[in-house]
Design a protein around this motif. Structure first.
Motif, PDB file in Angstrom:
ATOM      1  N   ALA A   1       0.846  -1.202   0.000  1.00  0.00           N
ATOM      2  CA  ALA A   1       0.000   0.000   0.000  1.00  0.00           C
ATOM      3  C   ALA A   1       0.876   1.245   0.000  1.00  0.00           C
ATOM      4  N   ASP A   2       1.920   1.250   0.826  1.00  0.00           N
ATOM      5  CA  ASP A   2       2.832   2.403   0.884  1.00  0.00           C
ATOM      6  C   ASP A   2       3.506   2.637  -0.461  1.00  0.00           C
ATOM      7  N   GLN A   3       3.782   1.573  -1.173  1.00  0.00           N
ATOM      8  CA  GLN A   3       4.410   1.671  -2.498  1.00  0.00           C
ATOM      9  C   GLN A   3       3.379   1.900  -3.606  1.00  0.00           C
ATOM     10  N   LYS A   4       2.114   1.889  -3.226  1.00  0.00           N
ATOM     11  CA  LYS A   4       0.991   2.013  -4.166  1.00  0.00           C
ATOM     12  C   LYS A   4       1.038   0.921  -5.228  1.00  0.00           C
ATOM     13  N   ASN A   5       1.504  -0.241  -4.847  1.00  0.00           N
ATOM     14  CA  ASN A   5       1.610  -1.385  -5.742  1.00  0.00           C
ATOM     15  C   ASN A   5       0.388  -2.283  -5.550  1.00  0.00           C
ATOM     16  N   THR A   6      -0.761  -1.774  -5.993  1.00  0.00           N
ATOM     17  CA  THR A   6      -2.002  -2.521  -5.786  1.00  0.00           C
ATOM     18  C   THR A   6      -2.110  -3.732  -6.709  1.00  0.00           C
ATOM     19  N   GLU A   7      -1.342  -3.741  -7.786  1.00  0.00           N
ATOM     20  CA  GLU A   7      -1.324  -4.920  -8.664  1.00  0.00           C
ATOM     21  C   GLU A   7      -0.771  -6.123  -7.899  1.00  0.00           C
ATOM     22  N   ALA A   8       0.305  -5.930  -7.148  1.00  0.00           N
ATOM     23  CA  ALA A   8       0.859  -7.016  -6.325  1.00  0.00           C
ATOM     24  C   ALA A   8      -0.005  -7.236  -5.079  1.00  0.00           C
ATOM     25  N   GLN A   9      -0.527  -6.161  -4.532  1.00  0.00           N
ATOM     26  CA  GLN A   9      -1.315  -6.239  -3.293  1.00  0.00           C
ATOM     27  C   GLN A   9      -2.569  -7.097  -3.464  1.00  0.00           C
TER      28      GLN A   9
END
Length: 174
Positions: A47-55
Motif C-alpha cells: 500500500a505504501d508503495q501504491k503497488n495494488t497490482e501485487a497487493q
C-alpha cells in the motif's frame, strides 16, 4: 524383568514420538503465525508503495473487504480485481502513504485463521490547494485461508476508529 524393560522401552518410544509430534505441531503453528504477520505487513508495504497490482494477490479470488468509519459501513468490495481497482483509485489520491503496523493476534484452525491487526495510517495529499496530512487509527478483523500452502486474506473488515488532520509542512533542508 526383561518384559518390564521391553514395556518401558516401548513406552519411552511412544512418549518420544508423541513429544516430537507436539513439538512439530508447535513449530508449524509458529511458522503459520509468522506467515500471517508477514501477510499483514506485506499488505501495508505494498500500500505504501501504491503497488495494488501485487497487493491484490494477497486476497482470495472471492475475497471481501468491508470498511467502517466508526459504526458506519462506507464500502464493501467483493473480488480480487474489484479490491485491487478500488485500492488503486484511492491510493492515487495521495502523494505519500505510510502504514505503521502494531500488534496482531490470530487463532489458527487448520487451513483457516481469524485475526485482529492494528495499524496507524498516514496519508499526505492535496486538499483545497493545501498539502494535508491525515493520520488514522485502524484495526482489521481478518479471516485468512491457506491455499496451495500460502496464506491469503479471505475477508477483511477495516475499522477506522479515529482520525486527525493537519496541514503538512515539508521538513527543512540542511
Amino acid at each position: 524383568m526383561k518384559k518390564i524393560l521391553c514395556v518401558l522401552f516401548a513406552m519411552c518410544t511412544v512418549f518420544t514420538a508423541m513429544a516430537k509430534s507436539v513439538k512439530d505441531n508447535k513449530v508449524a503453528e509458529l511458522y503459520d503465525r509468522m506467515e500471517l504477520k508477514n501477510l499483514v505487513d506485506t499488505f501495508s508495504v505494498l500500500a505504501d508503495q501504491k503497488n495494488t497490482e501485487a497487493q491484490k494477490w494477497l486476497f482470495t479470488e472471492d475475497a471481501v473487504v468491508d470498511s467502517y468509519l466508526g459504526d458506519q459501513k462506507v464500502t464493501s468490495l467483493v473480488g480480487r480485481e474489484n479490491i485491487g481497482n478500488a485500492f488503486g483509485s484511492y491510493l492515487a489520491l495521495f502523494d505519500i502513504v505510510y502504514h505503521i503496523n502494531g500488534q496482531q493476534t490470530v487463532k489458527i484452525e487448520g487451513n483457516t485463521a481469524k485475526g485482529v491487526a492494528y495499524c496507524q495510517v498516514v496519508l499526505i495529499g492535496n486538499e483545497n490547494g493545501k498539502k494535508m496530512m491525515t493520520t488514522q487509527g485502524v484495526y482489521y478483523d481478518d479471516e485468512y485461508v491457506k491455499q496451495d500452502g500460502k496464506w491469503l486474506i479471505k475477508h477483511r473488515t477495516s475499522h477506522f476508529t479515529w482520525r486527525t488532520q493537519q496541514e503538512y509542512v515539508l521538513p527543512l533542508k540542511k
